[in-house]
Design a protein around this motif. Structure first.
Motif, PDB file in Angstrom:
ATOM      1  N   VAL A   1       0.804  -1.222   0.000  1.00 50.11           N
ATOM      2  CA  VAL A   1       0.000   0.000   0.000  1.00 50.11           C
ATOM      3  C   VAL A   1       0.841   1.279   0.000  1.00 50.11           C
ATOM      4  CG1 VAL A   1      -1.817   1.289   1.212  1.00 50.11           C
ATOM      5  CG2 VAL A   1      -1.884  -1.211   1.161  1.00 50.11           C
ATOM      6  N   THR A   2       1.921   1.279   0.769  1.00 47.07           N
ATOM      7  CA  THR A   2       2.673   2.533   0.940  1.00 47.07           C
ATOM      8  C   THR A   2       3.983   2.540   0.151  1.00 47.07           C
ATOM      9  OG1 THR A   2       3.686   1.628   2.931  1.00 47.07           O
ATOM     10  CG2 THR A   2       1.722   2.982   3.222  1.00 47.07           C
TER      11      THR A   2
ATOM     12  N   GLY B   1       6.588   1.428   6.029  1.00 47.81           N
ATOM     13  CA  GLY B   1       5.582   2.435   5.735  1.00 47.81           C
ATOM     14  C   GLY B   1       4.261   2.035   6.347  1.00 47.81           C
TER      15      GLY B   1
ATOM     16  N   THR C   1       5.516   7.421   2.878  1.00 42.02           N
ATOM     17  CA  THR C   1       6.037   6.901   1.611  1.00 42.02           C
ATOM     18  C   THR C   1       7.294   7.639   1.136  1.00 42.02           C
ATOM     19  OG1 THR C   1       3.875   6.102   0.971  1.00 42.02           O
ATOM     20  CG2 THR C   1       5.427   6.507  -0.811  1.00 42.02           C
TER      21      THR C   1
END
Lengths: 212, 467
Positions: free
Chosen positions: B36-37, B128, B147
């Motif tokens: 996701v990050t 992250g 990020t």
């Protein structure tokens, strides 16, 4: 990164404490692999009456008329006035990305969550900590005064109110330097390659298990 | 000169360079990556023509988006699928090891790090993800990053950071039967608030903490971020070394001896000073249940939903009123009269084998209440799932009407298909009860695994000590 030097901007009040990053940008929008385009989904669950999904055309969605940013007087807002512990919760940098994509350049609060505070600086968004009393006053003035604007000067580290009074704020030297100049701090760190290599050589001798 | 805190020792061991204003270039030993990050960070590397400084320090796993059912069929949601495929491609392109979705070692990033021995005492560990604080249970300095910092660590193996203040939270005594690390975490947050630890690195100390297993310490450190602290940590002791020894990525032989000798020094010196101290008595802690939309909105299971009239100030009163409205609760309602629609046992807070055993012990020989639509158990990793199945825990859950799922973050944040519908109420072993966290309009009550299991059986919250 966009440099931040000075900003005379319209202020909107977000009058609740502990605004978390799930509220700022809900999880379903984190599936994006891009860094931009989060603005239409900023505060999605508060802002719209329906449930938002990625890839929607938000211009056709029903707006929540009670949500502060939907009020016409805050159109074109650039400064968010917030309460304690703004940006708590998840580390998602999508939160400052969404705020910035919406048009915000600064957030003023009595306190911020650490990770969010840090993430702001990486994106040209200036988080300003002012005392609770000052923030109370700014809330009162913002509510009372349509078109309420603040003048933020990063070089001088001041916020100037419409009556001309000025309040100072603190910011780390290094962060200020990067923000004023719009600098990519990876480039700055890579100027210290020799120091990183020297650290690694020393550490490799002391703790070889870290380098297998 | 005063002695050093554990945090001082971990910090000092990783200083590459320090500027006059205290901005420190800090070396990062372990970088955990999830889907996701990271995509924007890898994209940043590509655009700048940079390569990872030390690709072997990083390890990646998809966890947030992965389905917990029918995994062989892949990911149905095209947006989630693209994000996981992007991680696969980035890891292949940049030479980073990845435990892919169908690898038995796949799981929640904060579960697999310790499980594989990727997390070691004395390390700096970043990811992250705010729950990176989990890894501090091993006497490591572990914290979540954004990020941009993920990209910074990939490119330079360092972060620019300023040292936090140090707080010690001491819990002395012996926890009562049915009282767990989760209850300690929630009691701490109830005491200091969700911003109480902001600006601090927190060390958890005292006999009750030493008495916790490493799983329990991970649960506690995991929720340090819910108290506002980026990093939580516990000193190294024999339990730490016993847990780490023999893990796939842990040092062996002579290197183990060398490492262990250093690790044994990773504790706060007796004469060290902290910027803040908080202490709790273990005997005073009872099972906790959150009632609102912030982890600090928490009470004991034997009490009632509080009245906003009693809030300490106007801002809090407004927050409490808003929370009660969102949660669909009336002030004064006994916690044990609150019925639940769903039960979620999982997340980086509580999905380890000890958590599953505690829940199974409550469930064994009983049935999920008819009013509970769904009770799901999501193990933290493929290896935990396998171990639980070897112990027969899956049968205990399935026989009681629970669903036994594949590992991942699941309904802790509902990025995959597992989520609450608007208005649904959930007893959850996860870490955040924010509005919409488990699905838009969903209502989350944070509890321990045993408390969640008991709620599934009873159909409402009950005091697991008398269940």
């Amino acid at each position: 990164m966009t440099p931040f030097t000075r900003l005379l901007g319209l202020v909107a009040p977000m009058d609740r404490a502990n605004v978390d990053t799930d509220a700022i940008i809900p999880k379903q929008f984190l599936k994006s692999i891009k860094r931009s385009g989060f603005g239409p989904n900023l505060f999605d669950e508060w802002r719209y009456l329906d449930v938002g999904e990625p890839g929607q055309d938000c211009s056709a969605r029903p707006l929540n008329p009670d949500f502060v940013l939907n009020q016409p007087r805050y159109r074109g807002v650039q400064i968010l006035l917030a309460r304690d512990n703004f940006g708590c919760g998840s580390s998602r940098e999508h939160a400052p990305w969404a705020l910035q994509d919406y048009g915000f350049r600064a957030v003023i609060a009595p306190s911020f969550a650490d990770i969010f505070y840090n993430n702001c600086f990486k994106n040209g968004l200036l988080p300003i900590v002012l005392s609770a009393e000052t923030v109370d006053r700014l809330f009162a003035e913002t509510f009372a005064t349509p078109g309420y604007r603040l003048d933020i000067d990063l070089v001088q580290q001041t916020v100037t109110l419409p009556d001309g009074s000025t309040i100072g704020f603190a910011v780390d030297e290094f962060r200020k330097y990067c923000l004023l100049n719009g600098l990519d701090d990876i480039g700055l760190t890579l100027q210290k390659v020799d120091k990183i290599r020297a650290y690694e050589a020393r550490r490799r001798a002391e703790a070889p298990w870290l380098f297998v | 000169m005063a002695g050093l805190t554990l945090y001082d020792k971990l910090w000092q061991a990783h200083v590459v360079d320090e500027a006059k204003d205290g901005a420190t270039l800090l070396y990062i030993d372990r970088h955990l990556v999830h889907e996701v990050t990271s995509p924007q960070a890898f994209e940043g590397l590509r655009l700048a023509g940079r390569k990872p400084w030390r690709a072997k320090s990083a390890i990646a796993v998809p966890d947030h988006n992965v389905p917990t059912t029918q995994r062989a069929a892949g990911i149905a949601d095209p947006v989630s699928r693209l994000q996981v495929e992007t991680l696969d491609r980035n890891c292949a392109d940049f030479g980073i090891e990845e435990f892919k979705m169908n690898d038995v070692r796949q799981g929640i990033v904060h579960v697999i790090g310790p499980e594989e021995g990727l997390t070691l005492p004395g390390m700096t560990v970043v990811c992250g993800d705010s729950h990176t604080s989990t890894h501090g249970a091993f006497g490591a300095l572990a914290f979540g990053i954004g990020t941009s910092e993920v990209e910074h660590v990939l490119a330079t193996q360092c972060l620019v950071a300023k040292k936090s203040k140090a707080m010690r939270i001491t819990v002395e005594g012996v926890l009562g039967q049915g009282v767990t690390a989760k209850d300690v975490a929630l009691a701490v947050i109830g005491r200091i608030g969700t911003a109480g630890g902001t600006g601090y690195a927190v060390e958890f100390a005292g006999s009750a903490i030493r008495g916790l297993s490493l799983e329990g310490r991970m649960t506690l450190c995991n929720m340090a971020i819910e108290a506002g602290a980026r990093a939580g940590m516990v000193a190294v002791d024999d339990k730490t070394l016993d847990y780490v020894k023999g893990r796939p990525y842990a040092p062996q032989g002579a290197q183990w001896e060398q490492a262990a000798a250093w690790w044994r020094t990773l504790h706060t010196d007796p004469d060290a000073r902290f910027d803040a101290e908080v202490s709790l008595r273990a005997e005073d802690i009872v099972p906790q249940v959150t009632w609102g939309t912030s982890p600090e909105m928490v009470v004991t299971v034997d009490s009632r939903v509080p009245d906003p009239a009693g809030a300490p100030n106007a801002v809090k009163r407004q927050d409490w009123e808003r929370a009660l409205q969102y949660m669909g609760l009336a002030a004064g309602t006994p916690i044990q009269e609150i019925a639940v629609d769903k039960v979620f046992i999982g997340s980086c807070t509580n999905s380890r084998i000890e958590d599953l055993r505690a829940a199974a012990a409550v469930v064994k020989g009983r049935r999920k209440a008819d009013g509970v639509k769904l009770a799901m158990v999501v193990p933290g990793s493929g290896l935990i799932k396998r171990q639980a199945e070897q112990e027969g825990l899956d049968r205990v859950f399935v026989d009681a009407g629970f669903e036994w799922r594949e590992p991942g973050c699941s309904m802790c944040l509902a990025m995959n298909a597992d989520r609450l519908e608007p208005g649904e109420r959930c007893a959850s072993t996860s870490n955040r009860n924010f509005e919409g966290r488990q699905g838009a309009g969903g209502r989350t009550h944070l509890v321990s695994p045993a408390m969640a299991a008991a709620a599934a059986i009873a159909g409402h919250f009950v005091d697991v000590r008398h269940f």
